[in-house]
Design an enzyme around this catalytic site. Structure first.
Site, short mmCIF file in Angstrom:
data_model
loop_
_atom_site.label_atom_id
_atom_site.label_comp_id
_atom_site.label_asym_id
_atom_site.label_seq_id
_atom_site.Cartn_x
_atom_site.Cartn_y
_atom_site.Cartn_z
CB SER A 1 -0.94 0.00 1.20
OG SER A 1 -0.18 0.13 2.37
CB ALA A 2 4.23 2.25 0.93
CG ASP B 1 5.02 -1.12 1.22
OD1 ASP B 1 4.30 -0.90 0.23
OD2 ASP B 1 6.25 -1.31 1.13
CG ASP C 1 7.37 -10.54 2.63
OD1 ASP C 1 6.65 -10.40 1.62
OD2 ASP C 1 8.44 -11.18 2.62
CE LYS D 1 -3.38 2.08 -7.29
NZ LYS D 1 -1.93 2.36 -7.10
CB CYS E 1 1.41 0.95 -12.78
SG CYS E 1 2.95 0.70 -11.91
C1 LIG Z 1 2.57 -0.45 -6.83
S1 LIG Z 1 3.30 -0.02 -5.34
C2 LIG Z 1 1.92 0.32 -4.34
C3 LIG Z 1 1.34 1.68 -4.54
C4 LIG Z 1 0.24 1.97 -3.55
N1 LIG Z 1 -0.81 0.99 -3.60
C5 LIG Z 1 -0.37 3.34 -3.75
O1 LIG Z 1 -1.40 3.46 -4.37
O2 LIG Z 1 0.21 4.32 -3.26
C6 LIG Z 1 3.79 -1.55 -4.72
C7 LIG Z 1 4.25 -1.51 -3.29
O3 LIG Z 1 4.49 -2.87 -2.90
C8 LIG Z 1 5.52 -2.85 -1.95
N2 LIG Z 1 6.02 -4.24 -1.88
C9 LIG Z 1 6.92 -4.86 -2.66
N3 LIG Z 1 7.07 -6.14 -2.28
C10 LIG Z 1 6.23 -6.34 -1.24
C11 LIG Z 1 5.92 -7.44 -0.40
N4 LIG Z 1 6.51 -8.63 -0.57
N5 LIG Z 1 5.03 -7.27 0.59
C12 LIG Z 1 4.43 -6.07 0.79
N6 LIG Z 1 4.69 -4.99 0.03
C13 LIG Z 1 5.56 -5.12 -0.96
C14 LIG Z 1 6.48 -1.82 -2.45
O4 LIG Z 1 7.25 -1.31 -1.40
C15 LIG Z 1 5.53 -0.76 -3.03
O5 LIG Z 1 5.31 0.25 -2.09
#
Ligand SMILES: C[S@@+](CC[C@H](N)C(=O)[O-])C[C@H]1O[C@@H](n2cnc3c(N)ncnc32)[C@H](O)[C@@H]1O
Length: 441
Positions: free
Chosen positions: A259-260, A282, A309, A264, A379
């Protein structure tokens, strides 16, 4: 520090430290206190050079015995900046492009200034001929003209055909519009548009999304009073569509597992009118504070940010959520307009993504209650990260099914089937894939 000097610093930082362009720009603009009137030109120069790097190096190589890949990084970047100004920027005279660049080199590395000066003057002299890409192989021609790794072009030409690919490449070179999402908990679209107009910011309503506004001339956003007061968030239309598709009811329980920085998540929290409970996760601890900061700025109290994770199954939360969003990490090939450095990703760098995405989706599905909603989004425009992941998931999980999407009217070919394939050149927004599933038993 002048605009070109800052552009050079940012371009060097992106290359040396493999930073994303937007993050590096934000960081340097904050640290270096850039003048408002210099922001536009500096940004244009940085994005222009990154977007056209292969092409600029191709032109450079026509004139220099020492090839771009063998040059010292700083000399190559100075040349790329100079050639970009000469070939792409009508607002900069050839004379200024050469002199300003050579002045910059002089202050940095005197002994290279003669070389840079000679190449740039030759670019001006031979503009008509050297600007042309004389390559007969179609893939190499396109990957030089539009500056991409050849594998990406090959993949798209094979998958989408020549015309579609060229239209996509043209759209990816366009400057993306800026959209903002109204914080409907604090204001209305009309009220916000009127306040922004008072600040000489041009606003245009987006007819299909009632909380969206396209803005022009919105600069230095973080210092904008209305932004600081939490009246809006910057977000592309495609991302807002994800929120609209999840569309959680008030008082529901929502899990957003990747979510970071919280774009969203905060949209979902707003749609829920600040009721219910959203668990926003995240994997990166340092990103959790970004989610909290945005939630606080927007006045949202229904979000609980957690570091977790998503590829690890959380046994404590099985069957606990009405809505789960998996906005998974992806190749980003739909947002090249915003992060042009993605053009240069190696195929091997992206190899692991589908298996991570499948794993995250599988785990995400376990947290959904019966009759609950599961939304998967990326995306990117690559089927291997999108519909292929969904189809493989459905094969093994017949307790889920795709459901028609009626929240928006964007991809009429697919939305009745339960997913959207959004492309920059067709839909005029970031390239996205969004699938909506429900758990039937
Ligand atoms: C597409 S971005 C999310 C954007 C976010 N939903 C927003 O709208 O602001 C994908 C996110 O997944 C996180 N991420 C990557 N691998 C992950 C994992 N194994 N578990 C949780 N988060 C993860 C990344 O740090 C990144 O912030």
């Amino acid at each position: 520090m002048n605009a070109r000097e800052i552009a050079f610093k940012v371009l060097s930082d992106i290359e040396k430290n493999k930073n994303y362009s937007n993050m590096s720009i934000n960081k340097h603009f904050k640290e270096l206190e850039i003048k408002d009137q210099d922001r536009g030109f500096t940004t244009e120069l940085i994005y222009g050079v990154i977007e056209n790097r292969n092409y600029l190096d191709y032109v450079m190589n026509k004139l220099s015995k020492m090839k771009a890949e063998k040059m010292q990084m700083h000399v190559r970047i100075f040349l790329e900046m100079g050639i970009y100004q000469i070939l792409f920027l009508d607002s900069v005279s050839d004379y200024a492009a050469v002199n300003e660049t050579v002045n910059l080199v002089n202050g940095f590395d005197k002994k290279s200034s003669g070389f840079v000066n000679a190449i740039l003057r030759n670019v001006i002299r031979q503009k008509e001929t050297i600007a042309k890409v004389d390559i007969t192989d179609n893939i190499m021609y396109l990957s030089t003209k539009y500056s991409y790794k050849p594998w990406m072009i090959k993949n798209w030409v094979e998958k989408f055909g020549q015309e579609f690919t060229e239209d996509l490449l043209d759209a990816n070179n366009e400057k993306p519009s800026i959209y903002i999402r109204v914080n409907t908990l604090k204001t209305t679209r009309e009220e916000l548009m009127s306040k922004l107009s008072d600040m000489n910011i041009k606003c245009f309503k987006i007819s299909t999304l009632e909380e969206a506004i396209r803005v022009e001339n919105l600069k230095n956003i973080e210092n904008n009073k209305l932004f600081k007061d939490g009246l809006f968030t910057v977000q592309d239309i495609s991302s807002m569509i994800v929120g609209k598709i999840v569309n959680p009811k008030e008082n529901s329980r929502v899990l957003d597992i990747c979510s970071a920085p919280g774009g969203k998540t905060t949209h979902l929290a707003t749609i829920m009118n600040n009721t219910g409970h959203i668990v926003s996760r995240d994997i990166f601890e340092h990103k959790i504070k970004l989610i909290n900061a945005t939630a606080n700025r927007l006045g949202l109290t229904n979000i609980e940010a957690q570091c977790f994770d998503a590829s690890v199954l959380d046994n404590d939360n099985i069957d606990k959520f009405d809505y789960v969003l998996a906005d998974v990490p992806c190749s980003g090939l739909g947002i090249i307009r915003r992060k042009p450095e993605i053009k240069y990703k190696e195929k091997a760098d992206l190899k692991e993504l589908p298996s991570i995405q499948s794993k995250i989706l599988k785990n995400a599905s376990k947290y959904v209650k019966i009759d609950g909603v599961l939304v998967y989004s990326t995306c990117t425009i690559q089927d291997v990260e999108n519909i292929d992941i969904i189809n493989a998931f459905l094969k093994e999980n017949d307790n889920f099914k795709l459901v028609p999407i009626d929240a928006v009217n964007v991809d009429v070919d697919n939305q009745d089937k339960g997913y959207l394939k959004i492309y920059p050149h067709i839909h005029g927004m970031d390239g996205f894939f969004i699938a909506k599933l429900i758990r039937v038993r």
